[in-house]
Write a protein that holds these residues in place. Structure first.
Motif, PDB file in Angstrom:
ATOM      1  N   ILE A 164       0.853  -1.433  -0.106  1.00 54.46           N
ATOM      2  CA  ILE A 164       0.051   0.205   0.071  1.00 54.46           C
ATOM      3  C   ILE A 164       0.905   1.236  -0.068  1.00 54.46           C
ATOM      4  O   ILE A 164       0.661   2.386  -0.739  1.00 54.46           O
ATOM      5  CB  ILE A 164      -0.965   0.030   1.238  1.00 54.46           C
ATOM      6  N   LYS A 165       1.916   1.184   0.752  1.00 54.59           N
ATOM      7  CA  LYS A 165       2.939   2.219   0.644  1.00 54.59           C
ATOM      8  C   LYS A 165       3.422   2.529  -0.442  1.00 54.59           C
ATOM      9  O   LYS A 165       3.639   3.783  -0.859  1.00 54.59           O
ATOM     10  CB  LYS A 165       3.944   2.279   1.913  1.00 54.59           C
ATOM     11  N   ALA A 166       3.840   1.419  -1.259  1.00 51.87           N
ATOM     12  CA  ALA A 166       4.559   1.567  -2.479  1.00 51.87           C
ATOM     13  C   ALA A 166       3.554   2.225  -3.543  1.00 51.87           C
ATOM     14  O   ALA A 166       3.849   2.889  -4.413  1.00 51.87           O
ATOM     15  CB  ALA A 166       5.095   0.192  -2.907  1.00 51.87           C
ATOM     16  N   LEU A 167       2.245   1.686  -3.622  1.00 56.16           N
ATOM     17  CA  LEU A 167       1.226   2.419  -4.144  1.00 56.16           C
ATOM     18  C   LEU A 167       1.275   4.056  -4.084  1.00 56.16           C
ATOM     19  O   LEU A 167       1.099   4.617  -5.022  1.00 56.16           O
ATOM     20  CB  LEU A 167       0.083   1.485  -4.293  1.00 56.16           C
ATOM     21  N   LEU A 168       1.028   4.180  -2.981  1.00 52.97           N
ATOM     22  CA  LEU A 168       0.689   5.602  -2.482  1.00 52.97           C
ATOM     23  C   LEU A 168       1.983   6.274  -2.853  1.00 52.97           C
ATOM     24  O   LEU A 168       1.924   7.543  -3.567  1.00 52.97           O
ATOM     25  CB  LEU A 168       0.378   5.820  -0.903  1.00 52.97           C
ATOM     26  N   GLU A 169       3.365   5.863  -3.013  1.00 55.62           N
ATOM     27  CA  GLU A 169       4.398   6.581  -3.089  1.00 55.62           C
ATOM     28  C   GLU A 169       4.655   6.843  -4.742  1.00 55.62           C
ATOM     29  O   GLU A 169       5.309   7.690  -4.955  1.00 55.62           O
ATOM     30  CB  GLU A 169       5.993   5.979  -2.416  1.00 55.62           C
ATOM     31  N   GLY A 170       4.129   5.782  -5.413  1.00 52.64           N
ATOM     32  CA  GLY A 170       4.246   5.731  -6.916  1.00 52.64           C
ATOM     33  C   GLY A 170       3.344   6.415  -7.573  1.00 52.64           C
ATOM     34  O   GLY A 170       3.405   7.066  -8.726  1.00 52.64           O
ATOM     35  N   ALA A 171       2.243   6.868  -6.846  1.00 50.20           N
ATOM     36  CA  ALA A 171       1.259   7.857  -7.583  1.00 50.20           C
ATOM     37  C   ALA A 171       1.335   8.990  -7.338  1.00 50.20           C
ATOM     38  O   ALA A 171       1.902   9.974  -6.498  1.00 50.20           O
ATOM     39  CB  ALA A 171      -0.191   7.494  -6.703  1.00 50.20           C
ATOM     40  N   ARG A 172       0.684  10.006  -8.505  1.00 49.15           N
ATOM     41  CA  ARG A 172       0.983  11.479  -8.423  1.00 49.15           C
ATOM     42  C   ARG A 172      -0.409  11.968  -8.718  1.00 49.15           C
ATOM     43  O   ARG A 172      -0.770  13.049  -8.284  1.00 49.15           O
ATOM     44  CB  ARG A 172       1.992  11.958  -9.620  1.00 49.15           C
ATOM     45  N   THR A 173      -1.293  11.498  -9.703  1.00 45.73           N
ATOM     46  CA  THR A 173      -2.585  11.920  -9.940  1.00 45.73           C
ATOM     47  C   THR A 173      -3.789  10.999  -9.143  1.00 45.73           C
ATOM     48  O   THR A 173      -3.748   9.954  -9.817  1.00 45.73           O
ATOM     49  CB  THR A 173      -2.741  11.955 -11.397  1.00 45.73           C
ATOM     50  N   ILE A 174      -4.675  11.394  -8.614  1.00 45.54           N
ATOM     51  CA  ILE A 174      -5.754  10.638  -8.128  1.00 45.54           C
ATOM     52  C   ILE A 174      -7.086  11.194  -8.675  1.00 45.54           C
ATOM     53  O   ILE A 174      -7.021  12.647  -8.569  1.00 45.54           O
ATOM     54  CB  ILE A 174      -5.730  10.581  -6.692  1.00 45.54           C
ATOM     55  N   ALA A 175      -7.807  10.258  -9.240  1.00 44.71           N
ATOM     56  CA  ALA A 175      -9.242  10.957  -9.750  1.00 44.71           C
ATOM     57  C   ALA A 175     -10.079  10.319  -8.441  1.00 44.71           C
ATOM     58  O   ALA A 175     -10.183   9.297  -8.092  1.00 44.71           O
ATOM     59  CB  ALA A 175      -9.815  10.226 -10.899  1.00 44.71           C
ATOM     60  N   LEU A 176     -10.657  11.282  -7.919  1.00 41.72           N
ATOM     61  CA  LEU A 176     -11.608  10.849  -6.743  1.00 41.72           C
ATOM     62  C   LEU A 176     -13.185  11.116  -7.191  1.00 41.72           C
ATOM     63  O   LEU A 176     -13.911  12.058  -7.408  1.00 41.72           O
ATOM     64  CB  LEU A 176     -11.159  12.257  -5.759  1.00 41.72           C
ATOM     65  N   VAL A 177     -13.778   9.842  -7.225  1.00 46.08           N
ATOM     66  CA  VAL A 177     -14.949   9.844  -7.931  1.00 46.08           C
ATOM     67  C   VAL A 177     -15.991   9.708  -6.626  1.00 46.08           C
ATOM     68  O   VAL A 177     -15.780   8.988  -5.737  1.00 46.08           O
ATOM     69  CB  VAL A 177     -15.193   8.323  -8.444  1.00 46.08           C
ATOM     70  N   GLY A 178     -16.862  10.833  -6.785  1.00 45.10           N
ATOM     71  CA  GLY A 178     -17.664  11.064  -5.291  1.00 45.10           C
ATOM     72  C   GLY A 178     -17.327  12.157  -4.803  1.00 45.10           C
ATOM     73  O   GLY A 178     -17.712  12.486  -3.571  1.00 45.10           O
TER      74      GLY A 178
END
Length: 143
Positions: free
Chosen positions: A9-23
């Motif tokens: 989970i930490k690796a996923l969050l560290e590798g992300a830059r753009t998040i689409a927030l649906v809702g």
């Protein structure tokens, strides 16, 4: 199998830059409003998606109707919808080539998670990134 190990989970969050927030909500009393602000403060670009307030702005970002309108690549699709609505959002996330889907606290859809994983997306269920980031010690995202 949805990600459950802290390191994954930490690796996923560290590798992300753009998040689409649906809702996403423009109402300060809604959890999605605060979570969006916290993710932005951490350095993520957060793109709000909500057909009921399309064209408005939340925390300085234009609100889109659907994921397929974004035009920019998305690392994580964060789902702030009921479990019954999550499957349709997951299918849209697959269609736009998102790297991961993140179902918020209380949002669980095993069949949708299996479809996402079969399409190569990482899946997190029943968790909140705004809780996981400080818990896991994820460093702020550099601009």
């Amino acid at each position: 199998m949805p990600l459950t190990a802290d390191a994954d989970i930490k690796a996923l969050l560290e590798g992300a830059r753009t998040i689409a927030l649906v809702g996403a909500s423009d109402r300060p009393d809604r959890p999605s409003y605060g979570v969006m602000a916290r993710l932005q403060r951490h350095g993520y670009r957060v793109i709000p998606v909500n057909p009921q307030i399309t064209g408005e702005h939340i925390h300085g970002e234009f609100v889109f109707r659907e994921l397929d309108q974004l035009g920019d690549p998305v690392d994580i699709v964060d789902i702030f919808r009921r479990s019954e609505a999550a499957g349709a959002v997951v299918d849209q996330a697959i269609a736009i080539g998102a790297k991961a889907v993140w179902m918020q606290l209380g949002v669980i859809d095993q069949a949708a998670a299996a479809r996402a994983e079969a399409a190569g997306l990482k899946v997190v269920m029943d968790r909140c990134p705004a809780i996981e980031i400080p818990r896991l010690g994820v460093a702020p995202i550099a601009a």
